[in-house]
Enzyme design. Structure first.
Site, PDB file in Angstrom:
ATOM      1  N   CYS A 198       0.907  -1.207  -0.022  1.00  0.00           N
ATOM      2  CA  CYS A 198      -0.059   0.093  -0.053  1.00  0.00           C
ATOM      3  C   CYS A 198       0.853   1.235   0.069  1.00  0.00           C
ATOM      4  O   CYS A 198       1.836   1.189   0.959  1.00  0.00           O
ATOM      5  CB  CYS A 198      -0.841  -0.082   1.272  1.00  0.00           C
TER       6      CYS A 198
ATOM      7  N   CYS B 195      -0.806   4.168  -6.321  1.00  0.00           N
ATOM      8  CA  CYS B 195      -1.761   3.295  -5.325  1.00  0.00           C
ATOM      9  C   CYS B 195      -2.071   1.892  -5.915  1.00  0.00           C
ATOM     10  O   CYS B 195      -2.058   1.714  -7.095  1.00  0.00           O
ATOM     11  CB  CYS B 195      -3.202   4.055  -5.476  1.00  0.00           C
TER      12      CYS B 195
HETATM   13  N1  DGL Z   1      -3.842   0.737  -2.027  1.00  0.00           N
HETATM   14  C1  DGL Z   1      -3.648   1.778  -1.189  1.00  0.00           C
HETATM   15  C2  DGL Z   1      -2.417   2.613  -1.718  1.00  0.00           C
HETATM   16  O1  DGL Z   1      -1.595   2.012  -2.243  1.00  0.00           O
HETATM   17  C3  DGL Z   1      -4.980   2.461  -1.105  1.00  0.00           C
HETATM   18  C4  DGL Z   1      -5.062   3.516  -0.257  1.00  0.00           C
HETATM   19  C5  DGL Z   1      -6.414   3.771   0.479  1.00  0.00           C
HETATM   20  O2  DGL Z   1      -7.008   2.832   1.138  1.00  0.00           O
HETATM   21  O3  DGL Z   1      -6.975   4.894   0.349  1.00  0.00           O
HETATM   22  O4  DGL Z   1      -2.340   3.699  -1.305  1.00  0.00           O
END
Ligand code: DGL
Length: 258
Positions: free
Chosen positions: A74, A183
């Site tokens: 993430c 993301c």
């Molecule tokens: N997959 C997360 C990232 O890479 C998402 C972040 C979120 O939950 O806003 O930032």
């Protein structure tokens, strides 16, 4: 044997499975445990302190399961919490950050776009990275609501198309030739993004680089699993059906209150 212990991965939800897929492709011998903290998604709008606390919670669960290394799958958790995690726990951590470096390096127009969460774009780690590319114009855009829609199983929806058009149009006007997906949820939007961007704009994400870095760190620590292993656990504290849909039918996604 320590090397047979699993790799632990976590994300605010299902997006980090895009990283899991790259890791599994490169390191098929590894056992894995994936945590989708969908109950707390999105992380992108939370404070740094909240993101650190959630990252600690996820890490502690994975350590209780004996994970030999943690992949913070993430961008938001990496850019806000990885320094604190590394200071607190002794296992190696692999993080994921927006791939600005290859985009800036290859860009001919010297204009690149980056789509990421508010938490990532506002983080110190991201600001430090941007400072290194003063000759490249970086057009930043927060992907408001994109993670919520993905977590709600609405990847293919008119609302998603509308938001992506709204976010990408100003970048197209500025003549970007690279779009960085900052993301881990966003690789699941590549099909729609491709339809909006002109064909000469390249799309890059960090999945493959994270997998290679995981391999390097396992090697360096003598933790690569050399005996074929096939244990993969996928847990969601939200709706496991959404996680199931994204990983396909080979593995079982389960509900777990972690
Ligand atoms: N997959 C997360 C990232 O890479 C998402 C972040 C979120 O939950 O806003 O930032």
């Amino acid at each position: 044997m320590s090397s047979q212990k699993p790799i632990g991965l976590f994300d605010s939800g299902i997006g980090g499975t895009s990283i899991w897929k790259e890791i599994h492709k490169l390191l098929p011998n590894e056992n894995t445990i994936y945590l989708a903290d969908s109950k707390h998604a999105p992380y992108g709008q939370k404070s740094k302190q909240e993101i650190i606390a959630l990252s600690q919670k996820n890490t502690e669960y994975l350590l209780q399961q004996g994970c030999k290394i943690i992949v913070v799958a993430c961008n938001t958790a990496t850019t806000n919490a990885i320094k604190e995690l590394r200071a607190q726990y002794s296992v190696p951590f692999i993080g994921i950050e927006p791939a600005i470096k290859p985009a800036a390096f290859h860009s001919k127009t010297q204009k690149i776009g980056i789509l990421a969460t508010k938490g990532t774009l506002n983080s110190d780690l991201f600001h430090e990275a941007v400072q290194l590319y003063k000759n490249t114009e970086i057009i930043e855009q927060i992907g408001y609501e994109l993670v919520d829609l993905i977590e709600a199983g609405q990847i293919q929806s008119p609302k998603m198309t509308q938001l992506l058009q709204e976010y990408l149009e100003p970048m197209i006007q500025k003549n970007i030739d690279y779009l960085v997906l900052g993301c881990s949820h966003y690789p699941y939007l590549i099909e729609q993004i491709r339809q909006i961007l002109p064909p000469q704009v390249h799309i890059i994400d960090s999945g493959e680089a994270v997998a290679k870095q995981t391999q390097r760190v396992l090697e360096k620590n003598n933790l690569l699993n050399l005996t074929p292993a096939h244990q993969h656990f996928f847990y969601s504290n939200g709706n496991p059906e959404i996680l199931q849909k994204i990983i396909g039918n080979t593995y079982q996604a389960e509900y777990l209150d972690f």
